[in-house]
Design an enzyme around this catalytic site. Structure first.
Site, short mmCIF file in Angstrom:
data_model
loop_
_atom_site.label_atom_id
_atom_site.label_comp_id
_atom_site.label_asym_id
_atom_site.label_seq_id
_atom_site.Cartn_x
_atom_site.Cartn_y
_atom_site.Cartn_z
N HIS A 280 58.71 27.31 1.38
CA HIS A 280 58.24 28.63 0.98
C HIS A 280 56.93 28.48 0.23
CE1 HIS A 280 58.18 32.63 -0.79
NE2 HIS A 280 58.97 32.96 0.22
N ASP A 337 66.26 32.66 4.86
CA ASP A 337 66.65 32.82 6.24
C ASP A 337 67.35 31.62 6.86
OD1 ASP A 337 66.22 35.47 6.77
OD2 ASP A 337 64.06 35.16 6.75
N1 ACO Z 1 59.41 21.61 7.97
C1 ACO Z 1 58.71 20.46 7.87
N2 ACO Z 1 57.63 20.28 7.11
C2 ACO Z 1 57.21 21.34 6.39
C3 ACO Z 1 57.88 22.58 6.44
C4 ACO Z 1 59.01 22.70 7.25
N3 ACO Z 1 59.70 23.83 7.34
N4 ACO Z 1 57.25 23.46 5.63
C5 ACO Z 1 56.22 22.79 5.09
N5 ACO Z 1 56.20 21.51 5.55
C6 ACO Z 1 55.26 20.45 5.15
C7 ACO Z 1 53.89 20.66 5.73
O1 ACO Z 1 53.75 20.01 6.98
C8 ACO Z 1 53.02 20.06 4.66
O2 ACO Z 1 53.08 18.66 4.78
P1 ACO Z 1 51.75 17.75 4.48
O3 ACO Z 1 51.43 17.96 3.04
O4 ACO Z 1 52.18 16.36 4.84
O5 ACO Z 1 50.68 18.28 5.41
C9 ACO Z 1 53.73 20.41 3.36
O6 ACO Z 1 55.12 20.55 3.73
C10 ACO Z 1 53.25 21.70 2.71
O7 ACO Z 1 53.40 22.75 3.64
P2 ACO Z 1 52.38 23.94 3.82
O8 ACO Z 1 52.33 24.26 5.30
O9 ACO Z 1 51.10 23.67 3.11
O10 ACO Z 1 53.14 25.10 3.05
P3 ACO Z 1 52.79 26.65 3.11
O11 ACO Z 1 53.04 27.17 1.76
O12 ACO Z 1 51.47 26.90 3.73
O13 ACO Z 1 53.89 27.20 4.16
C11 ACO Z 1 55.84 28.10 5.09
C12 ACO Z 1 55.02 27.86 3.81
C13 ACO Z 1 55.00 28.85 6.12
C14 ACO Z 1 57.05 28.96 4.73
C15 ACO Z 1 56.30 26.73 5.67
O14 ACO Z 1 57.09 26.05 4.73
C16 ACO Z 1 57.03 26.87 6.99
O15 ACO Z 1 56.39 26.92 8.04
N6 ACO Z 1 58.41 26.93 6.96
C17 ACO Z 1 59.17 27.11 8.18
C18 ACO Z 1 59.17 28.57 8.60
C19 ACO Z 1 60.01 29.44 7.69
O16 ACO Z 1 61.16 29.14 7.38
N7 ACO Z 1 59.44 30.57 7.30
C20 ACO Z 1 60.13 31.56 6.46
C21 ACO Z 1 59.42 31.73 5.16
S1 ACO Z 1 60.35 32.70 4.05
C22 ACO Z 1 60.32 34.21 4.66
O17 ACO Z 1 59.42 34.72 5.28
C23 ACO Z 1 61.52 34.95 4.38
#
Ligand code: ACO
Length: 402
Positions: A280, A337
């Site tokens: 998140h 979720d």
């Molecule tokens: N699975 C694996 N790796 C992940 C995930 C994940 N779900 N989420 C983040 N990471 C990793 C990224 O690859 C990144 O790694 P790095 O530093 O080696 O490059 C690090 O964790 C940081 O992630 P960011 O993408 O910078 O985090 P951001 O805050 O931009 O993204 C998000 C947040 C979009 C929710 C992301 O965690 C994601 O895509 N999650 C999966 C989709 C999801 O569940 N979305 C629902 C969000 S909550 C909602 O809307 C109710």
């Protein structure tokens, strides 16, 4: 809390903040989140005190009007919503035009967008009575639209709303009922869905809410702004995640439940492979909504007889992720979720309806945020700047010389 917009404008500077990670685009008195402490409050009330205790309609009133309603205020609010649940007969024709296998999210956003054409008497964002009217119309009609989007996809006839029923019961009846068969929603199912709507009701400046505000900042009407928000919610990184979680679990199940291989693919950052339902932007310790959902998932799934194999896979995946260095170092925890899809599935909803359920829950938040934005005299049209990275000036070359 310092407003840098004037300073930067006068000095000609621009702040680059991709994804608005550190940029506040507005002030707001609606929802408070402390991502490190895992705190979520609506108008000051902690989410764990509201979930299961206040109804979704009550929470909608709280978000939109700022205070918990008295019994009389709630009865009036609820009564007005019940009076507007019917869809114009002509609007119902819209559903016929979509392909049978259409995803219900674009159907939902299109129908909400079309409300601007049916209710031209409630489009002025600066007329209080009109805003009230469009608020009731949206709160009342979105569940009907959502149920019709479902009915369309399964080829069943639409059911008129029954206004003797509350919002959630009415929605379930219009979704799962048939004209010849009386349908009575299981009270436990009603209670659980109502609580899930409460958990989704607002989440400050997330992608869809920011979209609603940005579109509304041009003084676009409430229906147009919310329709845009629904489209933003459709994306798998936002509301679409609940659908993706279930699809991910089913894919792992098809591959023989091989969790270590799947986790390795995630950690190897295979394109398009993420642990959906984890991570998140704001919560970096835990998502307080996920904790509530998880604690109710067991009882709901027990009662409704959910898919225990998928639930088991979800639990195993969570266990691995919470102990694996990759996830621990990146502070990746289950978000709201991760478990909702399993509950929705057990309730009988097809996977494609999951994000629609998120939209039904988030609606009062969108409305409250749009109204706050419109009422705020300091609001300006949202217009981000950019840092240009294209070619510097160059001379045009006519086509025959290229
Ligand atoms: N699975 C694996 N790796 C992940 C995930 C994940 N779900 N989420 C983040 N990471 C990793 C990224 O690859 C990144 O790694 P790095 O530093 O080696 O490059 C690090 O964790 C940081 O992630 P960011 O993408 O910078 O985090 P951001 O805050 O931009 O993204 C998000 C947040 C979009 C929710 C992301 O965690 C994601 O895509 N999650 C999966 C989709 C999801 O569940 N979305 C629902 C969000 S909550 C909602 O809307 C109710």
């Amino acid at each position: 809390g310092y407003d840098t917009s004037k300073l930067l404008a006068t000095t000609g500077q621009v702040a680059l903040d991709i994804g608005f990670v550190n940029t506040a685009a507005c002030t707001s008195a609606i929802t408070y989140i402390d991502g490190d402490a895992g705190v979520l409050r609506y108008r000051g009330y902690p989410i764990d005190q509201l979930a299961g205790k206040a109804s979704f309609v009550e929470v909608s009133y709280l978000l939109i009007h700022g205070e918990l309603p008295t019994a009389a205020q709630l009865a009036e609010f609820d009564g007005k919503i019940r009076r507007h649940t019917l869809l114009h007969e002509d609007l119902k024709q819209f559903f016929k035009g979509f392909p049978r296998d259409a995803h219900p999210m674009p159907v939902l956003s299109s129908a909400v967008s079309a409300l601007s054409t049916f209710y031209q008497d409630s489009l002025d964002p600066f007329d209080e009575a009109q805003v009230e009217m469009s608020t009731y119309r949206l709160l009342a009609k979105l569940p009907t639209i959502a149920a019709y989007a479902y009915k369309k996809s399964v080829g069943q006839p639409f059911l008129y709303p029954d206004n003797s029923l509350g919002l959630v019961e009415n929605f379930l009846r219009m979704t799962f009922g048939l004209p010849a068969e009386p349908y009575e929603a299981d009270p436990e199912l009603v209670k659980a869905l109502d609580m899930l709507f409460v958990l989704h009701a607002d989440h400050e400046q997330n992608c869809s809410t920011s979209t609603v505000r940005l579109v509304g900042s041009s003084h676009a009407n409430l229906f147009a702004s919310v329709s845009a928000g629904i489209n933003a919610l459709f994306g798998p990184l936002h509301g679409g995640a609940n659908q993706s979680v279930l699809e991910m679990l089913e894919a792992i199940q098809r591959d023989g439940g091989d969790i270590p291989t799947f986790v390795k693919r995630v950690k190897d950052k295979e394109p398009g492979v993420k642990l959906m339902g984890f991570g998140h932007r704001v919560y970096k310790n835990y998502d307080p909504r996920a904790a509530i959902v998880k604690s109710t998932a067991d009882s709901v799934l027990d009662k409704l007889g959910g898919n225990s194999e998928l639930l088991d896979l979800a639990r195993q995946l969570e266990e691995v992720a919470l102990t694996d260095d990759y996830f621990v170092q990146r502070k990746l925890y289950p978000n709201v979720d991760f478990y909702t899809g399993l509950i929705y599935r057990a309730m009988g909803f097809p996977t494609r309806m999951f994000t629609v359920l998120f939209a039904l829950g988030r609606l009062p938040g969108w409305i409250a945020q749009w109204r706050e934005m419109i009422e705020d005299p300091t609001t300006k049209i949202g217009r981000p700047r950019q840092v240009y990275t294209g070619p510097t000036v160059r001379d045009f070359v006519p086509l025959d010389q290229r």
